[in-house]
Design a protein around this motif. Structure first.
Motif, PDB file in Angstrom:
ATOM      1  N   SER A 113     -96.674 162.252 -46.290  1.00  0.00           N
ATOM      2  CA  SER A 113     -95.250 161.946 -46.388  1.00  0.00           C
ATOM      3  C   SER A 113     -94.921 160.746 -45.527  1.00  0.00           C
ATOM      4  CB  SER A 113     -94.413 163.137 -45.922  1.00  0.00           C
ATOM      5  OG  SER A 113     -94.614 164.255 -46.754  1.00  0.00           O
ATOM      6  N   ILE A 114     -94.110 159.846 -46.082  1.00  0.00           N
ATOM      7  CA  ILE A 114     -93.679 158.663 -45.344  1.00  0.00           C
ATOM      8  C   ILE A 114     -92.375 158.977 -44.628  1.00  0.00           C
ATOM      9  CG2 ILE A 114     -92.998 156.243 -45.512  1.00  0.00           C
ATOM     10  CD1 ILE A 114     -94.617 156.151 -48.143  1.00  0.00           C
ATOM     11  N   ILE A 115     -92.338 158.716 -43.330  1.00  0.00           N
ATOM     12  CA  ILE A 115     -91.138 158.928 -42.535  1.00  0.00           C
ATOM     13  C   ILE A 115     -90.461 157.582 -42.311  1.00  0.00           C
ATOM     14  CG2 ILE A 115     -90.212 159.789 -40.348  1.00  0.00           C
ATOM     15  CD1 ILE A 115     -91.457 161.950 -42.167  1.00  0.00           C
ATOM     16  N   GLY A 116     -89.259 157.429 -42.841  1.00  0.00           N
ATOM     17  CA  GLY A 116     -88.559 156.158 -42.691  1.00  0.00           C
ATOM     18  C   GLY A 116     -88.775 155.241 -43.878  1.00  0.00           C
ATOM     19  N   ASN A 124     -96.651 149.569 -41.074  1.00  0.00           N
ATOM     20  CA  ASN A 124     -96.455 150.344 -39.846  1.00  0.00           C
ATOM     21  C   ASN A 124     -95.568 151.570 -40.045  1.00  0.00           C
ATOM     22  OD1 ASN A 124     -97.067 150.548 -37.001  1.00  0.00           O
ATOM     23  ND2 ASN A 124     -94.919 150.066 -36.600  1.00  0.00           N
ATOM     24  N   ALA A 125     -95.096 151.806 -41.252  1.00  0.00           N
ATOM     25  CA  ALA A 125     -94.297 153.008 -41.525  1.00  0.00           C
ATOM     26  C   ALA A 125     -95.111 154.247 -41.168  1.00  0.00           C
ATOM     27  CB  ALA A 125     -93.902 153.047 -42.993  1.00  0.00           C
ATOM     28  N   HIS A 126     -94.477 155.190 -40.499  1.00  0.00           N
ATOM     29  CA  HIS A 126     -95.182 156.389 -40.040  1.00  0.00           C
ATOM     30  C   HIS A 126     -95.463 157.323 -41.214  1.00  0.00           C
ATOM     31  CE1 HIS A 126     -95.478 159.671 -36.678  1.00  0.00           C
ATOM     32  NE2 HIS A 126     -96.633 159.380 -37.231  1.00  0.00           N
ATOM     33  N   ILE A 127     -96.718 157.704 -41.378  1.00  0.00           N
ATOM     34  CA  ILE A 127     -97.117 158.595 -42.464  1.00  0.00           C
ATOM     35  C   ILE A 127     -97.716 159.872 -41.873  1.00  0.00           C
ATOM     36  CG2 ILE A 127     -98.658 158.905 -44.440  1.00  0.00           C
ATOM     37  CD1 ILE A 127     -98.428 155.920 -44.961  1.00  0.00           C
ATOM     38  N   LEU A 128     -97.160 161.016 -42.262  1.00  0.00           N
ATOM     39  CA  LEU A 128     -97.683 162.315 -41.853  1.00  0.00           C
ATOM     40  C   LEU A 128     -98.630 162.818 -42.930  1.00  0.00           C
ATOM     41  CD1 LEU A 128     -94.379 164.029 -40.634  1.00  0.00           C
ATOM     42  CD2 LEU A 128     -95.869 162.449 -39.389  1.00  0.00           C
ATOM     43  N   VAL A 129     -99.711 163.493 -42.530  1.00  0.00           N
ATOM     44  CA  VAL A 129    -100.670 163.992 -43.507  1.00  0.00           C
ATOM     45  C   VAL A 129    -101.162 165.372 -43.103  1.00  0.00           C
ATOM     46  CG1 VAL A 129    -102.628 162.858 -42.367  1.00  0.00           C
ATOM     47  CG2 VAL A 129    -102.785 163.439 -44.794  1.00  0.00           C
ATOM     48  N   LEU A 140    -107.864 155.074 -42.485  1.00  0.00           N
ATOM     49  CA  LEU A 140    -107.080 153.921 -42.912  1.00  0.00           C
ATOM     50  C   LEU A 140    -106.271 153.312 -41.770  1.00  0.00           C
ATOM     51  CD1 LEU A 140    -105.889 154.779 -46.523  1.00  0.00           C
ATOM     52  CD2 LEU A 140    -108.074 153.969 -45.685  1.00  0.00           C
ATOM     53  N   ASN A 141    -106.207 154.011 -40.640  1.00  0.00           N
ATOM     54  CA  ASN A 141    -105.536 153.416 -39.474  1.00  0.00           C
ATOM     55  C   ASN A 141    -106.256 152.157 -39.004  1.00  0.00           C
ATOM     56  OD1 ASN A 141    -103.479 155.270 -39.429  1.00  0.00           O
ATOM     57  ND2 ASN A 141    -104.313 156.497 -37.753  1.00  0.00           N
ATOM     58  N   GLN A 142    -107.556 152.073 -39.267  1.00  0.00           N
ATOM     59  CA  GLN A 142    -108.299 150.881 -38.861  1.00  0.00           C
ATOM     60  C   GLN A 142    -107.921 149.666 -39.702  1.00  0.00           C
ATOM     61  OE1 GLN A 142    -112.609 150.886 -39.923  1.00  0.00           O
ATOM     62  NE2 GLN A 142    -112.159 152.815 -40.969  1.00  0.00           N
ATOM     63  N   TYR A 143    -107.183 149.906 -40.799  1.00  0.00           N
ATOM     64  CA  TYR A 143    -106.685 148.809 -41.634  1.00  0.00           C
ATOM     65  C   TYR A 143    -105.195 148.584 -41.417  1.00  0.00           C
ATOM     66  CZ  TYR A 143    -111.198 149.134 -43.919  1.00  0.00           C
ATOM     67  OH  TYR A 143    -112.557 149.143 -44.168  1.00  0.00           O
ATOM     68  N   GLY A 144    -104.673 149.106 -40.305  1.00  0.00           N
ATOM     69  CA  GLY A 144    -103.290 148.825 -39.933  1.00  0.00           C
ATOM     70  C   GLY A 144    -102.272 149.889 -40.276  1.00  0.00           C
ATOM     71  N   MET A 145    -102.690 150.997 -40.906  1.00  0.00           N
ATOM     72  CA  MET A 145    -101.728 152.045 -41.223  1.00  0.00           C
ATOM     73  C   MET A 145    -101.395 152.876 -39.992  1.00  0.00           C
ATOM     74  SD  MET A 145    -102.783 153.225 -45.115  1.00  0.00           S
ATOM     75  CE  MET A 145    -101.231 154.089 -45.391  1.00  0.00           C
ATOM     76  N   ASN A 146    -100.329 153.654 -40.087  1.00  0.00           N
ATOM     77  CA  ASN A 146     -99.832 154.439 -38.952  1.00  0.00           C
ATOM     78  C   ASN A 146     -99.757 155.909 -39.378  1.00  0.00           C
ATOM     79  OD1 ASN A 146     -98.550 155.333 -36.614  1.00  0.00           O
ATOM     80  ND2 ASN A 146     -96.542 154.559 -37.219  1.00  0.00           N
ATOM     81  N   ILE A 147    -100.921 156.575 -39.390  1.00  0.00           N
ATOM     82  CA  ILE A 147    -101.050 157.922 -39.943  1.00  0.00           C
ATOM     83  C   ILE A 147    -101.230 158.946 -38.829  1.00  0.00           C
ATOM     84  CG2 ILE A 147    -102.386 159.399 -41.501  1.00  0.00           C
ATOM     85  CD1 ILE A 147    -103.377 156.732 -42.828  1.00  0.00           C
TER      86      ILE A 147
END
Length: 279
Positions: A113-116, A124-129, A140-147
């Protein structure tokens, strides 16, 4: 790392662009989609697959970013072809997430789920998993995601997102109704100003963004509220959620002609006025 997107709307195109810039190999399928979608995928320099089956067979991570109403359908379509990990990132209820992921035959799944706002925060959108393969998605955080992992059970991430949506979309509906009435009275700017005195710094910018987004995404939000009601009704009467859902359905019926995001909320109110004059 091969990352695929089922669906290529605002969420997928934004995340894809960020992942590509950080060195990931990104895929999608735009067969049967609009010219606008095809052009967006080509401009982003995506790897384009000829079918969703080819997409499912090609990727280490396959992320579903369709509308809530299409989430089950698309998982059924690709379920037996998925080779990697399937992540549903749609705004759906925990029970719908369970149904969606039950069709992925290899069992490598997670719900997210994307928060925001992805539009504002980008990659950089915060993603909950949550779910069986939630920890793998952290790669995928190593590619810039914020999980962030919030649990091992399917549905935890979806539940948090929907409960948050119950609040944020309810506030958006009330704000839209309030400001439209103020606009009709010629005191909308003053109303925003004095609400901001109690709501704090940044309120006006946030309020305007909420109103514009409510109009542009009214159809999607009406669908999302169906999912919210399904969750909330298990624990309460869901009166507010039901009213919010009805609001977005009505709003979509009034302004479904918006094709480009307006710069000013007044443009939306003018469209509503014109529609009402023609009735």
């Amino acid at each position: 790392m091969k990352i695929g997107f089922l669906g290529f709307g605002e969420v997928a195109s934004t995340l894809a662009g960020g992942l590509l810039s950080n060195g990931a190999d990104v895929f999608t399928c735009v067969e049967g989609r609009s010219l606008k979608t095809k052009e967006a995928a080509e401009e982003t320099a995506m790897n384009l697959c000829k079918s969703n089956r080819e997409l499912a067979e090609s990727c280490d991570f396959l992320i579903s970013t369709v509308t809530p109403s299409q989430a089950v359908k698309v998982s059924k379509e690709v379920g037996k072809y998925v080779k990697g990990i399937y992540i549903d990132i749609n705004n759906i209820s925990p029970s719908t997430a369970e149904e969606v992921l039950s069709h992925i035959e290899n069992g490598k799944t997670a719900d997210a789920s994307i928060i925001g706002s992805v539009r504002k925060k980008g990659l950089n959108a915060h993603i909950l998993v949550s779910g069986p393969c939630a920890k793998q998605f952290l790669e995928l955080n190593q590619y810039g995601m914020n999980i962030t992992v919030v649990g091992n059970e399917i549905g935890h991430a979806s539940a948090i997102k929907l409960l948050r949506s119950s609040f944020t979309k309810g506030i958006s509906a009330l704000l839209f109704e309030t400001l439209y009435s103020a606009y009709k009275m010629g005191i909308d700017e003053e109303t925003l100003k004095y609400i901001a005195e109690t709501e704090g710094e940044g309120f006006r910018e946030s309020a305007v963004s909420r109103i514009i987004s409510s109009a542009v995404h009214s159809r999607r939000r009406a669908e999302e509220m169906e999912e919210v009601m399904g969750l909330i009704s298990k624990n309460s009467d869901a009166k507010m959620s039901k009213a919010t859902g009805e609001f977005f359905k009505q709003l979509y019926g009034e302004i479904n002609s918006i094709s480009k995001r307006p710069e000013d909320y007044k443009e939306i109110f003018k469209i509503m006025d014109n529609k009402n004059r023609k009735k």
